[in-house]
Design an enzyme around this catalytic site. Sequence first.
Site, short mmCIF file in Angstrom:
data_model
loop_
_atom_site.label_atom_id
_atom_site.label_comp_id
_atom_site.label_asym_id
_atom_site.label_seq_id
_atom_site.Cartn_x
_atom_site.Cartn_y
_atom_site.Cartn_z
N SER A 32 11.14 -11.00 24.68
CA SER A 32 10.15 -11.95 24.15
C SER A 32 10.79 -13.03 23.28
CB SER A 32 9.09 -11.19 23.33
OG SER A 32 9.73 -10.55 22.24
N LYS A 65 20.78 -2.72 23.53
CA LYS A 65 19.91 -3.57 24.34
C LYS A 65 19.35 -2.74 25.48
CE LYS A 65 21.28 -7.67 25.51
NZ LYS A 65 19.87 -8.10 25.38
N GLU A 121 21.99 -8.34 32.05
CA GLU A 121 22.25 -8.96 30.75
C GLU A 121 23.71 -8.79 30.36
OE1 GLU A 121 19.48 -6.91 28.24
OE2 GLU A 121 18.00 -8.51 28.35
O1 DER Z 1 15.96 -5.43 26.73
C1 DER Z 1 16.70 -6.23 26.14
O2 DER Z 1 17.92 -6.06 25.92
C2 DER Z 1 16.03 -7.43 25.54
O3 DER Z 1 16.97 -8.42 25.23
C3 DER Z 1 15.30 -6.95 24.34
O4 DER Z 1 16.10 -6.05 23.65
C4 DER Z 1 14.89 -8.04 23.38
O5 DER Z 1 13.58 -7.78 23.15
P1 DER Z 1 12.66 -8.73 22.27
O6 DER Z 1 13.32 -10.09 22.20
O7 DER Z 1 11.37 -8.75 23.01
O8 DER Z 1 12.59 -8.08 20.93
#
Ligand code: DER
Length: 232
Positions: free
Chosen positions: A31, A98, A107
């Site tokens: 997000s 993550k 990622e």
């Molecule tokens: O899943 C992941 O690694 C995403 O980057 C997540 O960790 C980040 O989530 P958020 O920006 O919704 O807090």
Amino acid sequence: EGIKVGKKAAAIRAVDDHVKDNQVIGIGSGSTIIYAIDRIVERVKKENLKLICVPTSFQAEQAILENGLSLGQLSMYPKLDVAIDGADEVDASLNCIKGGGGCLTQEKIVDYCARDFIVVADERKDSEFLGEKWKRGLPIEVIPMSYKPVQLKIQNTLGGTANLRMAAKKAGPVVTDNSNFIIDWIFDGEQDWQKVDTFLHSIPGVLETGLFLQTAKMVYFGTVEGKVVVRH
Ligand code: DER
């Protein structure tokens, strides 16, 4: 509401500090990254920036396309200038957990291909050690047929519990963008994370872990008042 203020502030600052013309940029998932994309769109319009955006998930690809940004793929752009991504938790040495969003494998690949890997997060993610605040465990992507022996191996060797991540809007387990399953290892106390990561990668069936050790160049934490704390 304050959390959103923090995410937005961190994302804007990170984009303004690191996004320049004629760059290839890795776009993370979750997000917080949405605020970074909004800022990138704003600056592309205002400054007429030429950018290529490489996604880290279907979600990131959709966001790039929906925002009219130029989509690139790693096979065309294997070297990125910068990758901007979120995290579930960051410790004092900038190690990250993550994978809360289930996109950890792409990622990690994209973040690894970038000269600078930049993390944007709200202040809830700012911890002394991994596990201090993030209680949903370490995400591990596994080949589906291996999930049960992998679960047992993790529990017998490391302790804690290794849960198969079940879907919310689909019957059965979460299936990743790479058609795999996710195991969340609920661990107890501080760990020797390099040792844990090496052990997990030695188990047949484990594809990738959500441990991003010593890879983040800088981390931007946004506070509920909209201030930004930068760590590097
Ligand atoms: O899943 C992941 O690694 C995403 O980057 C997540 O960790 C980040 O989530 P958020 O920006 O919704 O807090």
